[in-house]
Scaffold this motif. Structure first.
Motif, PDB file in Angstrom:
ATOM      1  N   ARG A 473      26.290  14.244  14.996  1.00  0.00           N
ATOM      2  CA  ARG A 473      26.886  14.020  13.677  1.00  0.00           C
ATOM      3  C   ARG A 473      25.813  13.803  12.621  1.00  0.00           C
ATOM      4  NH1 ARG A 473      29.980  15.911  10.304  1.00  0.00           N
ATOM      5  NH2 ARG A 473      30.860  14.451   8.767  1.00  0.00           N
ATOM      6  N   ARG A 474      24.754  13.092  12.952  1.00  0.00           N
ATOM      7  CA  ARG A 474      23.664  12.898  11.993  1.00  0.00           C
ATOM      8  C   ARG A 474      23.019  14.227  11.626  1.00  0.00           C
ATOM      9  NH1 ARG A 474      19.380   8.817  13.943  1.00  0.00           N
ATOM     10  NH2 ARG A 474      18.738   8.883  11.757  1.00  0.00           N
ATOM     11  N   LEU A 475      22.848  15.091  12.615  1.00  0.00           N
ATOM     12  CA  LEU A 475      22.269  16.410  12.337  1.00  0.00           C
ATOM     13  C   LEU A 475      23.167  17.219  11.410  1.00  0.00           C
ATOM     14  CD1 LEU A 475      20.938  17.353  15.892  1.00  0.00           C
ATOM     15  CD2 LEU A 475      19.570  16.754  13.901  1.00  0.00           C
ATOM     16  N   ASP A 476      24.485  17.143  11.617  1.00  0.00           N
ATOM     17  CA  ASP A 476      25.413  17.871  10.755  1.00  0.00           C
ATOM     18  C   ASP A 476      25.319  17.399   9.311  1.00  0.00           C
ATOM     19  OD1 ASP A 476      26.300  19.306  12.926  1.00  0.00           O
ATOM     20  OD2 ASP A 476      27.989  17.975  13.342  1.00  0.00           O
ATOM     21  N   LEU A 477      25.050  16.105   9.126  1.00  0.00           N
ATOM     22  CA  LEU A 477      24.976  15.558   7.772  1.00  0.00           C
ATOM     23  C   LEU A 477      23.611  15.751   7.128  1.00  0.00           C
ATOM     24  CD1 LEU A 477      26.899  12.196   8.376  1.00  0.00           C
ATOM     25  CD2 LEU A 477      27.736  14.182   7.117  1.00  0.00           C
ATOM     26  N   LEU A 478      22.553  15.607   7.933  1.00  0.00           N
ATOM     27  CA  LEU A 478      21.200  15.657   7.379  1.00  0.00           C
ATOM     28  C   LEU A 478      20.637  17.070   7.311  1.00  0.00           C
ATOM     29  CD1 LEU A 478      19.738  12.560   9.265  1.00  0.00           C
ATOM     30  CD2 LEU A 478      20.210  12.711   6.819  1.00  0.00           C
ATOM     31  N   TYR A 479      20.993  17.923   8.264  1.00  0.00           N
ATOM     32  CA  TYR A 479      20.453  19.288   8.321  1.00  0.00           C
ATOM     33  C   TYR A 479      21.596  20.302   8.456  1.00  0.00           C
ATOM     34  CZ  TYR A 479      15.934  17.038   9.187  1.00  0.00           C
ATOM     35  OH  TYR A 479      14.802  16.280   9.084  1.00  0.00           O
ATOM     36  N   PRO A 480      22.495  20.373   7.491  1.00  0.00           N
ATOM     37  CA  PRO A 480      23.610  21.323   7.621  1.00  0.00           C
ATOM     38  C   PRO A 480      23.106  22.762   7.585  1.00  0.00           C
ATOM     39  CG  PRO A 480      23.554  20.361   5.419  1.00  0.00           C
ATOM     40  CD  PRO A 480      22.528  19.623   6.235  1.00  0.00           C
ATOM     41  N   GLY A 481      23.400  23.500   8.658  1.00  0.00           N
ATOM     42  CA  GLY A 481      22.965  24.893   8.735  1.00  0.00           C
ATOM     43  C   GLY A 481      21.492  25.076   8.980  1.00  0.00           C
ATOM     44  N   LYS A 482      20.741  23.973   9.191  1.00  0.00           N
ATOM     45  CA  LYS A 482      19.295  24.079   9.380  1.00  0.00           C
ATOM     46  C   LYS A 482      18.851  23.373  10.659  1.00  0.00           C
ATOM     47  CE  LYS A 482      18.091  24.463   4.482  1.00  0.00           C
ATOM     48  NZ  LYS A 482      17.254  23.937   3.379  1.00  0.00           N
ATOM     49  N   HIS A 483      19.701  23.352  11.652  1.00  0.00           N
ATOM     50  CA  HIS A 483      19.322  22.734  12.924  1.00  0.00           C
ATOM     51  C   HIS A 483      19.998  23.458  14.070  1.00  0.00           C
ATOM     52  CE1 HIS A 483      23.293  20.834  12.478  1.00  0.00           C
ATOM     53  NE2 HIS A 483      23.262  20.714  13.795  1.00  0.00           N
ATOM     54  N   ARG A 484      19.458  23.262  15.242  1.00  0.00           N
ATOM     55  CA  ARG A 484      20.054  23.798  16.461  1.00  0.00           C
ATOM     56  C   ARG A 484      19.853  22.770  17.571  1.00  0.00           C
ATOM     57  NH1 ARG A 484      17.915  29.472  18.019  1.00  0.00           N
ATOM     58  NH2 ARG A 484      18.956  29.911  16.038  1.00  0.00           N
ATOM     59  N   PHE A 485      20.943  22.263  18.108  1.00  0.00           N
ATOM     60  CA  PHE A 485      20.906  21.248  19.156  1.00  0.00           C
ATOM     61  C   PHE A 485      21.703  21.747  20.344  1.00  0.00           C
ATOM     62  CE2 PHE A 485      22.851  17.171  20.811  1.00  0.00           C
ATOM     63  CZ  PHE A 485      21.749  16.866  21.599  1.00  0.00           C
ATOM     64  N   THR A 486      21.036  21.921  21.480  1.00  0.00           N
ATOM     65  CA  THR A 486      21.690  22.446  22.677  1.00  0.00           C
ATOM     66  C   THR A 486      21.377  21.558  23.875  1.00  0.00           C
ATOM     67  OG1 THR A 486      19.796  23.890  23.195  1.00  0.00           O
ATOM     68  CG2 THR A 486      21.573  24.826  21.843  1.00  0.00           C
ATOM     69  N   THR A 487      22.319  21.486  24.798  1.00  0.00           N
ATOM     70  CA  THR A 487      22.128  20.781  26.068  1.00  0.00           C
ATOM     71  C   THR A 487      22.634  21.670  27.182  1.00  0.00           C
ATOM     72  OG1 THR A 487      24.289  19.690  25.889  1.00  0.00           O
ATOM     73  CG2 THR A 487      22.389  18.505  24.989  1.00  0.00           C
ATOM     74  N   GLN A 488      21.963  21.620  28.312  1.00  0.00           N
ATOM     75  CA  GLN A 488      22.402  22.371  29.486  1.00  0.00           C
ATOM     76  C   GLN A 488      21.950  21.659  30.755  1.00  0.00           C
ATOM     77  OE1 GLN A 488      20.653  26.269  29.367  1.00  0.00           O
ATOM     78  NE2 GLN A 488      18.557  25.530  29.424  1.00  0.00           N
ATOM     79  N   GLN A 489      22.763  21.802  31.800  1.00  0.00           N
ATOM     80  CA  GLN A 489      22.464  21.157  33.074  1.00  0.00           C
ATOM     81  C   GLN A 489      22.572  22.193  34.188  1.00  0.00           C
ATOM     82  OE1 GLN A 489      24.741  17.671  33.898  1.00  0.00           O
ATOM     83  NE2 GLN A 489      24.010  17.480  36.002  1.00  0.00           N
ATOM     84  N   GLU A 490      21.543  22.240  35.017  1.00  0.00           N
ATOM     85  CA  GLU A 490      21.505  23.213  36.104  1.00  0.00           C
ATOM     86  C   GLU A 490      20.557  22.715  37.186  1.00  0.00           C
ATOM     87  OE1 GLU A 490      20.563  28.003  36.778  1.00  0.00           O
ATOM     88  OE2 GLU A 490      20.343  27.061  34.807  1.00  0.00           O
TER      89      GLU A 490
END
Length: 503
Positions: A473-490
């Motif tokens: 949520r902080r990323l959506d507010l502080l860096y709208p359209g200028k961030h990429r946050f991904t998680t994956q488990q394998e």
């Protein structure tokens, strides 16, 4: 409803921003050769493309420099950057122009067009340099930014009135302009005559200003009454009818006032002595029509600024709430660490408690600041990891590699630590066997990349909680359209990556 921004759009926008000079130069070169194509028969693609390539080769150093201009300006020392700029634009282009001027060839027409392109690129680069310097100065002059369009119009009216008055006073007594039946305004500026006839100058300035004020009167009514009160509330039909009614009621009075001006007769009756002439009404209607797009745009800007201010206030309130939610989250983890260390009764417990107090000081004070340096966030992560290694029975494989450029922009506090804390809480802390946590951080002027890879014991479990949700949520507010946050488990491995664009 907010429009969703495609992930590639910020990247494309940043790429176009860094290559804007090159695009302008290529557009200029294309226009030069397109103007030449009008004299030829349609379909001469070979001629057009070959000459574009020829011009591109001739101007290659300048085009190559402009392609990497933004990157080199941010990464090179200032002296080195300007030396290369001077070499390309102050040495190479003038030398090319000099050589082409004295080059006798059978293709003189093509040579002249290449010279035109070279001159155009040189002039355009100078314009861009002046524009960049001017934009930087304007950002420093806050009072200019506070000037509204209405104030700018009034200032322009005053300057034009003063200029016309100087021209009128300077033309008095000049037989070329001072005719028996009228005074023509010659492009002549005699300041001495202005001082000699200072009273006349003041009178002319006031009358010219009144002329423009009459036109501004219709603009003001359109801007303050007709558009916001009639057009927005009751639609186009009533706006047009109300505008026509207002013009019908006002233009004879305004026309009579203009006809009574002494300067009107001196200039040869610019305004007709009959105030009921329809051309006076047509002029008023024309002002309303011409000002309508400007007024609508101004109203839209005001409304949009209000909406943006409300959204910014709402976003800041939500960020404050998230920050208040985040601080107890770290306090609970810190108290758990303190409790675990007290149980061990180790001799390094006092030093560890002191180090914990430093972490808490960072959370209490630094978290209130809008941004912190990347180095400060890194130090906090290192102190946090050091404490984690002290309290864990099994020593995990912890690696933290980072490369931070000197001009890397600051970032919001407690942004990266969330991923580290999540990896410790759900990965290496509950591990009964060998565990690991590998982190990589690369930050420069353009972007920040942070990856956090840790081991997890239960396959299919989803590490996370309040921390990752808070981060998203902080990323959506502080860096709208200028961030990429991904998680994956394998395969018992959880990986989280975060990319921030600073452009």
């Amino acid at each position: 409803m907010k429009q969703k921004i495609a992930p590639w759009m910020p990247v494309m926008g940043a790429w176009l921003g860094r290559r804007s000079s090159t695009i302008l130069y290529l557009g200029l070169i294309s226009w030069v050769w397109l103007s030449d194509m009008t004299r030829l028969q349609p379909g001469w693609w070979g001629y057009y493309i070959s000459n574009l390539l020829l011009t591109g080769v001739a101007l290659a150093p300048a085009l190559f420099f402009s392609w990497f201009q933004q990157q080199w300006k941010s990464s090179w020392p200032t002296g080195r950057y300007w030396r290369w700029w001077l070499l390309c634009f102050a040495v190479y282009l003038p030398a090319l122009l000099l050589g082409l001027t004295y080059w006798n060839t059978a293709y003189m027409h093509q040579r002249d067009l290449v010279i035109t392109c070279a001159i155009g690129v040189l002039v355009l680069e100078l314009v861009l340099v002046v524009n960049r310097v001017g934009q930087q100065r304007l950002r420093q002059w806050k009072w200019i930014q506070r000037i509204s369009l209405e104030k700018a119009l009034l200032i322009s009216m005053l300057l034009i009135s003063v200029t016309l008055s100087i021209m009128a006073v300077s033309s008095i007594g000049n037989p070329e302009y001072d005719l028996p039946d009228r005074l023509l305004l010659g492009f002549d500026f005699k300041l001495r005559q202005v001082f000699v006839r200072f009273g006349t100058f003041i009178s002319y300035t006031a009358q010219f200003l009144f002329m423009y004020a009459c036109g501004y009167f219709y603009f003001y009514v359109n801007n303050r009454i007709l558009v916001p009160r009639v057009l927005k509330a009751q639609g186009w039909i009533l706006y047009c009818l109300t505008g026509l009614a207002f013009v019908a009621l006002s233009y004879p009075i305004v026309g009579q006032l203009l006809a009574w001006l002494p300067i009107n007769k001196r200039l040869g009756m610019v305004f007709n002595s009959d105030p009921f002439r329809l051309e006076n009404g047509f002029a008023a209607v024309l002002i309303l029509l011409l000002s309508l797009p400007v007024v609508v745009a101004m109203q839209w800007v005001r409304q949009n600024n209000t909406i943006l201010a409300l959204e910014k206030s709402k976003a800041q309130t939500e960020l404050d709430l998230l920050q208040q939610q985040l601080n107890p989250h770290f306090f609970f983890n810190t108290l758990n660490n303190l409790y675990a260390l007290s149980l061990t009764q180790a001799k390094e417990t006092p030093d560890t408690i002191l180090q914990l107090s430093e972490l808490m000081r960072y959370v209490i004070y630094k978290a209130k600041e809008p941004v912190v340096s990347t180095e400060e966030e890194i130090r906090y992560i290192e102190d946090y990891l050091q404490l984690q290694q002290m309290r864990l029975k099994r020593q995990p494989d912890i690696r933290f590699n980072y490369q931070v450029a000197a001009d890397a922009p600051p970032i919001p506090p407690l942004l990266l630590i969330i991923l580290v804390e999540n990896a410790c809480k759900h990965g290496i802390e509950p591990a009964t066997g060998p565990s690991f946590l590998h982190m990589d951080l690369v930050a420069d002027r353009q972007q920040l990349y942070f990856s956090c890879v840790n081991s997890v014991e239960e396959q299919g479990a989803t590490p996370g909680g309040i921390g990752l949700a808070n981060l998203q949520r902080r990323l959506d507010l502080l860096y709208p359209g200028k961030h990429r946050f991904t998680t994956q488990q394998e395969n018992h491995t959880f990986k989280a990556t975060l990319e921030l664009l600073h452009v």
